[in-house]
Design a protein around this motif. Structure first.
Motif, PDB file in Angstrom:
ATOM      1  N   ARG A   9     -10.257 -29.654  42.126  1.00 30.35           N
ATOM      2  CA  ARG A   9     -11.139 -30.500  42.941  1.00 30.35           C
ATOM      3  C   ARG A   9     -11.437 -31.812  42.222  1.00 30.35           C
ATOM      4  O   ARG A   9     -11.859 -31.798  41.069  1.00 30.35           O
ATOM      5  N   PRO A  10     -11.165 -32.957  42.885  1.00 40.93           N
ATOM      6  CA  PRO A  10     -11.445 -34.229  42.238  1.00 40.93           C
ATOM      7  C   PRO A  10     -12.945 -34.418  42.051  1.00 40.93           C
ATOM      8  O   PRO A  10     -13.735 -33.969  42.880  1.00 40.93           O
ATOM      9  N   ALA A  11     -13.320 -35.052  40.969  1.00 42.84           N
ATOM     10  CA  ALA A  11     -14.733 -35.258  40.699  1.00 42.84           C
ATOM     11  C   ALA A  11     -15.330 -36.163  41.766  1.00 42.84           C
ATOM     12  O   ALA A  11     -14.703 -37.120  42.210  1.00 42.84           O
ATOM     13  N   ALA A  12     -16.520 -35.816  42.216  1.00 41.75           N
ATOM     14  CA  ALA A  12     -17.216 -36.663  43.187  1.00 41.75           C
ATOM     15  C   ALA A  12     -18.634 -36.897  42.688  1.00 41.75           C
ATOM     16  O   ALA A  12     -19.268 -35.978  42.168  1.00 41.75           O
ATOM     17  N   GLU A  13     -19.090 -38.123  42.798  1.00 38.52           N
ATOM     18  CA  GLU A  13     -20.464 -38.424  42.398  1.00 38.52           C
ATOM     19  C   GLU A  13     -21.145 -39.169  43.521  1.00 38.52           C
ATOM     20  O   GLU A  13     -20.548 -40.040  44.147  1.00 38.52           O
ATOM     21  N   THR A  14     -22.403 -38.834  43.759  1.00 44.87           N
ATOM     22  CA  THR A  14     -23.135 -39.471  44.860  1.00 44.87           C
ATOM     23  C   THR A  14     -24.267 -40.329  44.310  1.00 44.87           C
ATOM     24  O   THR A  14     -24.955 -39.932  43.370  1.00 44.87           O
ATOM     25  N   PHE A  15     -24.412 -41.519  44.879  1.00 40.42           N
ATOM     26  CA  PHE A  15     -25.452 -42.451  44.450  1.00 40.42           C
ATOM     27  C   PHE A  15     -26.230 -42.924  45.677  1.00 40.42           C
ATOM     28  O   PHE A  15     -25.722 -42.879  46.801  1.00 40.42           O
ATOM     29  N   GLU A  16     -27.443 -43.392  45.430  1.00 39.35           N
ATOM     30  CA  GLU A  16     -28.265 -43.961  46.512  1.00 39.35           C
ATOM     31  C   GLU A  16     -28.269 -45.474  46.376  1.00 39.35           C
ATOM     32  O   GLU A  16     -28.593 -45.996  45.309  1.00 39.35           O
ATOM     33  N   TYR A  17     -27.889 -46.146  47.423  1.00 37.84           N
ATOM     34  CA  TYR A  17     -27.978 -47.612  47.422  1.00 37.84           C
ATOM     35  C   TYR A  17     -28.318 -48.074  48.818  1.00 37.84           C
ATOM     36  O   TYR A  17     -27.770 -47.547  49.797  1.00 37.84           O
TER      37      TYR A  17
END
Ligand SMILES: Nc1ncnc2c1ncn2[C@@H]1O[C@H](COP(=O)(O)OP(=O)(O)OP(=O)(O)O)[C@@H](O)[C@H]1O
Ligand SMILES: [Mg+2]
Length: 495
Positions: A9-17
């Motif tokens: 599974r490819p790394a996924a990162e979530t951010f708030e903008y």
């Protein structure tokens, strides 16, 4: 056993903008793809806030004072797209010519296509490239925006709206450069944050909200065909030595002056031979992508002609055109044996025509590179023994590579790459395509004797079965599991 969860599974990162959730999927893949000198479009097909005509975000690399930097370019059309000044790029002869030229990355064609405004942007979208700005849109004002979290400094440029004649809303472009050592997923998210923030202010009302995914394979109507076309060497599995050699060839192709200084001649022809479905055509396409070259495929019907002298004329025309290509071009003679094979001492008209074509091919291959250093020829065949030795002697085809069926570790690599690519392309924060129990090694064992094409088919069946299940029942099925894939592999095994 390796942890499947980590290896696939490819790394996924979530951010708030800007009030939105921005997920960056497969950051390493994005960086690797851009390093091959291809801008990566990250936002194609995304749902835009109301009042925004179009938005794009691309990621590329370039050298600045000898150091690599990452470059982020975004643009935003506030309001609707400008309308074409004339005509629509349709199936009329001019439209088709322009579309073909644009597809061949012909600058002239792209400029003209860009000039017809919205119709042009349609073509650009179809080609997966940014719409060319309408000529009147001069920049009028630039401001700097800094993201406190990353220090990303973006230059936001507002353009004068297009002429009243063309209509449409103003264009805003955003640009930022990041030194390679500092680049991170958060920088990508911050850049989109700036774009969404501008979109929010411009659109008024609720502004943007919701979830955005930045990945190498953006979602959207045009991405399917585009992404399928854009094959790269890092997607090729189980052929490490061949891939390494192709990377070397690409380097030699990209540095003609260095080659000339040493009197070194790069290969001008590559013959790939092996059983069906092992990745020969894929490798040729991937070489074109690695070089940044146009890919031109020559098929049998383009050459063989039932009329006397027709085939000879066709092959001569193909090489005459090849000598004029101004852009780097990979020419693929796919299924080479059917175009140019010696049938032995055949005296009938068909054999003679084929022999005549082979003769012309030999002559042309002798000095193609001297006439046009922009061209490299790849030929593929399942039947190397049917191709006359003199055709493929060194000097004409300097490199001959066997592309065999993958062994156990080759299959494991191919399966892992395919699954990873599907995850990157289709999985979102709320959608899991594959279960965590996928054991690549086990699948490689179950698929003994299969080729890459077979493995792709097994996965296609697994995807289709799940999609059909959901379409029929309306309920989300469980993710594709080890058991599912193994079942589809078993269906394909010839007993
Ligand atoms: N080594 C591989 N790594 C990853 N994918 C592969 C590989 N081999 C085949 N595939 C998959 O199978 C598809 C078909 O392969 P391709 O058309 O390149 O085979 P081919 O060797 O040209 O076959 P043929 O001799 O029948 O023309 C590819 O588009 C790719 O998706
Ligand atoms: Mg092929």
């Amino acid at each position: 056993m390796p942890q499947p969860e980590h290896s696939l599974r490819p790394a996924a990162e979530t951010f708030e903008y800007a009030g939105c959730q921005i997920t960056v999927v497969g950051f390493d893949e994005i960086v690797a793809a851009a390093a091959a000198d291809q801008p990566v479009e990250l936002l194609r097909g995304a749902a835009l806030p109301p009042g925004i005509g179009s938005a794009r975000l691309s990621f590329s690399t370039r050298a600045r004072d000898g150091d690599p930097v990452y470059r982020l370019d975004a643009s935003l059309r506030i309001g609707r797209e400008p309308q074409p000044a004339f005509g629509v790029l349709g199936r009329d002869p001019v439209g088709l010519l322009l579309a073909r030229r644009a597809a061949a990355r012909d600058d002239w064609g792209v400029r003209v296509v860009g000039g017809v405004g919205a119709a042009g942007s349609g073509v650009s979208r179809w080609l997966g490239r940014p719409p060319a700005p309408v000529r009147e849109e001069q920049p009028v004002r630039s401001v700097a925006r800094t993201d406190p979290a990353t220090g990303l400094r973006a230059t936001v440029t507002y353009h004068r709206p297009p002429s009243r004649f063309a209509g449409g809303g103003p264009l805003v472009t955003v640009q930022a450069s990041v030194p390679s050592g500092q680049m991170s997923p958060r920088h990508l998210a911050a850049m989109l944050g700036v774009v969404l923030d501008i979109a929010g202010r411009a659109a008024g009302g609720d502004g943007p909200h919701g979830e955005y995914v930045l990945s190498r394979y953006p979602m959207g109507p045009s991405s399917g065909a585009d992404a399928a076309e854009r094959v790269t060497l890092d997607q090729v599995g189980g052929l490490d030595a061949v891939v390494a050699q192709f990377r070397q060839i690409a380097v030699s192709f990209q540095h003609p002056q260095v080659m000339a200084r040493w009197g070194a001649r790069r290969p001008q022809g590559i013959l790939l031979y092996g059983p069906p479905g092992t990745g020969k055509t894929m490798l040729a396409r991937a070489l074109a992508a690695e070089i940044g070259a146009t890919f031109r495929e020559i098929r049998t019907p383009e050459i063989l002609d039932k009329w006397l002298g027709g085939s000879e004329r066709n092959i001569k025309r193909i090489f005459r055109d090849a000598r004029r290509y101004r852009e780097p071009t990979v020419m693929l003679f796919d299924e080479f044996d059917s175009i140019i094979s010696y049938t032995g001492a055949g005296m009938d008209a068909a054999s003679q025509a084929i022999n005549a074509v082979a003769g012309i091919f030999k002559q042309e291959m002798n000095d193609l590179i001297e006439h046009n250093p922009n061209v490299i020829v790849v030929a593929t065949t399942n039947f190397p023994e049917r191709v006359d030795d003199s055709l493929i002697r060194s000097g004409r085809f300097d490199i001959k590579l066997a592309i065999p069926r993958p062994d156990h570790s080759g299959r494991a690599q191919i399966i892992a790459k395919m699954i990873r690519q599907l995850m990157t392309r289709h999985e979102t924060a709320g959608f899991r395509m594959f279960a965590d129990d996928i054991d690549v090694d086990g699948l490689a064992t179950a698929s003994a004797g299969m080729t890459g094409a077979d493995l792709k088919e097994a996965l296609r069946r697994a995807q289709l079965a799940k999609a059909m299940q959901e379409a029929r029942t309306g309920a989300a099925p469980t993710p594709i599991s080890q058991h599912d894939i193994a079942g589809h592999i078993a269906e394909l095994v010839i007993r």
